[in-house]
Design an enzyme around this catalytic site. Structure first.
Site, PDB file in Angstrom:
ATOM      1  N   CYS A 155       0.871  -1.179   0.000  1.00  0.00           N
ATOM      2  CA  CYS A 155       0.000   0.000   0.000  1.00  0.00           C
ATOM      3  C   CYS A 155       0.909   1.230   0.000  1.00  0.00           C
ATOM      4  CB  CYS A 155      -0.954  -0.010   1.190  1.00  0.00           C
ATOM      5  SG  CYS A 155      -0.117  -0.064   2.794  1.00  0.00           S
ATOM      6  N   VAL A 156       0.448   2.338   0.498  1.00  0.00           N
ATOM      7  CA  VAL A 156       1.237   3.570   0.450  1.00  0.00           C
ATOM      8  C   VAL A 156       2.490   3.482   1.312  1.00  0.00           C
ATOM      9  CG1 VAL A 156       1.202   6.047   0.932  1.00  0.00           C
ATOM     10  CG2 VAL A 156      -0.814   4.939  -0.030  1.00  0.00           C
TER      11      VAL A 156
END
Length: 471
Positions: free
Chosen positions: A27-28
């Site tokens: 993810c980020v």
């Protein structure tokens, strides 16, 4: 370490090698693994890698916190090193869910439904806070508000309020969209379903009690069966159940009906059947259950408020670790929809601030420069409502900061609930959370925030000074 390739090799070795990886994505900020055996992952070894800021396991996934930007480079090197296929977050979630028991699957389902709509809810809460500042008396003048003194701002405040309350007025549409999508149906039908439940031709749910007492509830007569014409504003459970049924009916119809006539048959039949079931059976039953749940929490708040606040303040951070805190988001929204306020969410703010302060205290105790830096940055994010870096990167690693934080949040939670503090909306679960509190309760809430800011810092710092070495 600035070499993503070398970092990927070290991470791969620390999670048990390529043979221990079923799938991986990112993810980020985090690498997300589904491992065949989580016990083969060496957390201590992982946390010695310079790019790794922490690790934790949740929802069947083993997650390695790296940070924005760099995580993408490390993931690409990991894929190149192992030759595994790149997986989407949804594919990894589906694979991870196979490892979970029914309770965890249920909690994950709620999280999958409510997390996507959080931006709209939090935004609405912040805007309501701005409107609160403009319209509440007693903030700048004892018996006047900004809009009453400067009347030219009245319409400005009214437009802000209109924009803010829309997310709550049409909450079933938001939940319908997210829930039907999660259950495998067409999310656009979920929006339509949610709007059906709050159609303006129906008696508003918030006016139902008065109408019932006055004998003015309108009814449909279906061949002798009396069906109340009431809407389901703020009714979370009703929307969840109807969305589930709509999605399953749609899936069944798509299997049974030829694809050439799907457009003409599937959506109309699914909506008609679900709509009738909603008003005849699902709505009345879930409305009663939802109100019953609300009544239980209200009874606790009115009769043993301090005890309830103490316990919720004590367990909220452990709930975050397990992911079970997502279930209380539904309770918060139900309370807001039924009573125009929630006393649970303000305790969440106390817990998040306390975890941040405990992490901040560790910055002054830890000798390792990498962890010292992580302590400071994770404290800031916790003060802004995101506690995972502080929890998993610092407080749980050393244990005593976590204990000091939950003791402090329990005390702060007991204090604010004893003083009947409620939030009129869900907002940013940190220092800006005060804007989701009615102005007349700001002073008491601010004292609670000071307890959550100062007490965990002092307890953590003093206890930490008794430890001979921290690294």
């Amino acid at each position: 370490m600035s070499d993503p390739k070398q970092a990927a090799k070290l991470i791969l070795e620390a999670v048990g090698g390529q043979d221990n990886i079923e799938s991986a994505t990112h993810c980020v900020t985090r690498l997300r693994f589904v491992l065949k055996d989580d016990d083969k992952a060496n957390k201590e070894e992982l946390e010695q890698i310079d790019v790794v800021k922490g690790t934790f396991s949740t929802d069947g996934q083993f997650q390695v916190i790296i940070g924005p930007g760099l995580v993408d480079k490390v993931y690409k090197e990991l894929v190149a090193e192992t030759g595994i296929e790149e997986s989407s977050k949804e594919e990894v979630k589906d694979q991870a869910s196979k490892k979970m028991n029914p309770l965890k699957k249920g909690i994950k389902t709620l999280a999958d439904i409510f997390i996507p709509i959080l931006p709209a809810i939090v935004t609405a809460g912040l805007l309501l806070g701005i409107n609160n500042i403009l319209t509440a008396e007693g903030i700048f003048w004892d018996d006047a508000s900004i809009v009453s003194v400067y009347t030219q701002w009245a319409d400005f405040a009214e437009i802000i309020n209109l924009i803010a309350v829309t997310a709550f007025d049409f909450l079933p549409a938001l939940i319908g969209w997210s829930a039907v999508k999660r259950f495998g149906g067409n999310p656009l039908l979920g929006i339509v379903l949610g709007l059906i439940l709050v159609h303006p031709n129906l008696l508003n749910a918030w006016a139902y009690g008065d109408a019932l007492e006055a004998g003015e509830v309108p009814y449909w007569n279906l061949f002798g069966l009396e069906i109340a014409q009431i809407g389901y504003q703020g009714q979370v459970l009703t929307t969840l159940v109807t969305a589930f049924i709509l999605a399953k009916i749609e899936i069944l119809l798509k299997k049974k009906i030829p694809q050439s006539i799907h457009l003409l048959t599937v959506a109309p039949i699914a909506l008609l059947v679900t709509g009738f079931l909603a008003f005849i059976v699902i709505g009345p039953v879930t409305f009663a259950i939802g109100n019953g749940i609300t009544d239980v929490f209200i009874w606790i708040f009115e009769n043993v408020a301090a005890v309830g606040g103490l316990l919720y303040g004590l367990i909220y951070a452990p709930l975050v670790i397990t992911g079970m805190h997502h279930t209380f988001l539904a309770v918060d929204l139900q309370l807001i929809g039924s009573t125009n306020g929630t006393f649970l969410w303000p305790i969440l703010v106390m817990s998040n601030i306390a975890q941040g302060s405990a992490a901040l205290a560790m910055m002054f105790l830890i000798k390792d420069e990498k962890i010292k830096g992580l302590s400071g940055t994770s404290a800031v994010t916790a003060y802004l409502g995101v506690t995972e870096p502080a929890l998993f990167g610092i407080n749980l690693r050393y244990r005593f900061p976590f204990v000091c934080a939950i003791i402090s949040s329990a005390i702060a939670g007991a204090f604010i609930t004893f003083n009947q503090v409620t939030a009129f909306s869900i907002g940013v679960g940190g220092l800006p959370g005060i804007f989701s509190i009615p102005a007349e309760q700001w002073f008491v809430f601010a004292i609670g925030m000071l307890i959550s800011l100062i007490l965990p810092f002092v307890l953590t710092f003093l206890y930490g000074k008794t430890q001979k070495s921290l690294s």
